[in-house]
Design a protein around this motif. Structure first.
Motif, short mmCIF file in Angstrom:
data_model
loop_
_atom_site.label_atom_id
_atom_site.label_comp_id
_atom_site.label_asym_id
_atom_site.label_seq_id
_atom_site.Cartn_x
_atom_site.Cartn_y
_atom_site.Cartn_z
N ALA A 40 -79.13 40.80 -22.42
CA ALA A 40 -79.82 40.44 -23.87
C ALA A 40 -78.60 40.61 -24.78
O ALA A 40 -78.59 39.83 -25.85
N ASN A 41 -78.09 41.60 -24.73
CA ASN A 41 -77.21 41.84 -26.00
C ASN A 41 -76.03 40.73 -26.06
O ASN A 41 -75.31 40.80 -27.05
N ALA A 42 -75.82 39.93 -25.10
CA ALA A 42 -74.84 38.70 -25.14
C ALA A 42 -75.45 37.65 -26.26
O ALA A 42 -74.36 36.96 -26.85
N PHE A 57 -78.82 46.27 -30.12
CA PHE A 57 -78.03 47.02 -29.21
C PHE A 57 -76.58 47.59 -29.68
O PHE A 57 -76.04 48.28 -28.75
N ASP A 58 -76.26 47.22 -30.81
CA ASP A 58 -75.24 48.30 -31.45
C ASP A 58 -75.24 49.64 -31.44
O ASP A 58 -74.43 50.47 -31.52
N LYS A 59 -76.64 49.83 -31.64
CA LYS A 59 -77.03 51.24 -31.87
C LYS A 59 -77.26 52.07 -30.44
O LYS A 59 -77.38 53.26 -30.33
N SER A 76 -77.71 57.17 -25.04
CA SER A 76 -77.86 57.50 -26.40
C SER A 76 -78.20 56.48 -27.16
O SER A 76 -77.78 55.26 -27.04
N TYR A 77 -79.26 56.63 -28.32
CA TYR A 77 -79.64 55.42 -29.22
C TYR A 77 -79.76 56.21 -30.59
O TYR A 77 -80.17 57.19 -30.61
N ASP A 78 -79.15 55.34 -31.49
CA ASP A 78 -79.23 55.81 -32.96
C ASP A 78 -80.03 55.04 -33.81
O ASP A 78 -80.04 53.86 -33.77
#
Length: 329
Positions: free
Chosen positions: A24-26, A33-35, A70-72
């Protein structure tokens, strides 16, 4: 001293989710997904052990594999989950799972299951300077814990206090008599780090176990030096070795030198002993480790180790050799 919780269905679901995320990130335009960050390692080895007057053994294969997620969330809140597979336990385990909130740039609090701050030598192979740990971590280090921990840190100073269900109990849920771990750290220069830990827990016998762990390191250019001294009281009661009122002490000295950006060498000496309440020595061990390493590329590290151990308490000596392939991503 592994006390993991087996969570294979959860781990499988998370791994499948990660696969979906990467696809999905594509096409993701939201920045969601940057986080998200995913790291990990694969650890394989060949190991040979020769015990004087005893049997020899040889093992090889996959030791451990791990995925760290990890997730921000933004607004100063992050979450971290580590999933590992250990060949020795033949299962997938939830190693860490905690949230962290940063009240300021200097002060933060985390809650959940997390690894103790104590100890010079890291729990994971990615943090070791050689293949093996000393062997005395179970007497002087905390382990994975459930609870809450606060830390204040600056460029020169840090302090942390953790209230947990048990110092070495990742599955412990009884919070009636919480254990405490405190840390003081000083970084007077960029090269020098000094840390001291005082930890206390109540054993099933009703006695309190106390642990003091201190270490210092110096790192500049290709040279890294490390020394550690630890002592504990009643710690052995929880392992049924020496009983109540036992005492243990241990120390190590290590030097690591990087000859080039690919070739390094570690030399280490470690020793520890355990005495029962009447002063009888029930365990006395020491070891010398020689460990060269070679970085094949940015992701693959080869570690070679020759180790000589002497256990005076049991009157045995042992020599071991290991070749480790450690892949990080």
């Amino acid at each position: 001293m592994k006390l993991p919780t087996t969570l294979t269905p959860i781990a499988a679901t998370l791994l499948l989710s990660l696969g979906s995320m990467s696809v999905a990130n594509a096409t993701d335009d939201t920045g969601l997904f940057d986080k998200l960050s995913v790291t990990g390692f694969i650890d394989m080895s060949y190991y040979s052990l020769d015990i004087d007057g005893g049997d020899s053994s040889t093992t090889s294969g996959l030791d451990q594999a791990e995925i760290d997620i990890s997730y921000d969330f933004g607004n100063k809140l992050t979450a971290h989950v580590d999933i590992e597979y250990q060949n020795s336990s033949e299962g997938v385990d939830l190693e860490q799972a905690y949230i962290n909130y940063s009240f300021t740039e200097s002060f933060s609090v985390k809650a959940g299951r997390f690894l103790s701050y104590s100890g010079f030598e890291a729990e994971e192979p990615t943090g070791l300077y050689q293949y093996s740990g000393t062997g005395y971590a179970k007497y002087f280090y905390g382990y994975y814990q459930q609870g809450v921990s606060g830390m204040y840190s600056s460029d020169k100073f840090a302090v942390a206090v953790s209230l947990v269900n048990a110092l070495a109990g990742p599955q412990a849920t009884d919070a009636e008599s919480p254990a405490i771990e405190t840390m003081l750290a000083f970084m007077p220069t960029d090269e020098i780090t000094l840390k001291a830990f005082y930890s206390m827990d109540e054993l099933a016998t009703g006695e309190d176990t106390t642990v003091i762990n201190t270490w210092a390191s110096y790192a500049k250019g290709p040279l890294t030096l490390g020394i550690e001294y630890s002592m504990s009281e009643n710690t052995q009661a929880s392992y049924n070795i020496a009983g109540t009122d036992s005492e243990a002490t241990g120390y190590l000295a290590m030097v690591n030198y990087a000859f080039t950006d690919k070739i390094g060498l570690t030399l280490r000496y470690n020793s520890w002993d355990v005495e029962s309440a009447d002063g009888t020595t029930v365990e006395e061990s020491s070891g010398i480790t020689i460990s060269p390493s070679y970085a094949v590329n940015d992701n693959l590290l080869m570690v070679f180790e020759y180790r000589m151990d002497s256990n005076e308490g049991f009157g045995t000596d042992a020599n071991s050799m290991a070749v480790e392939a450690l892949v990080t991503f």
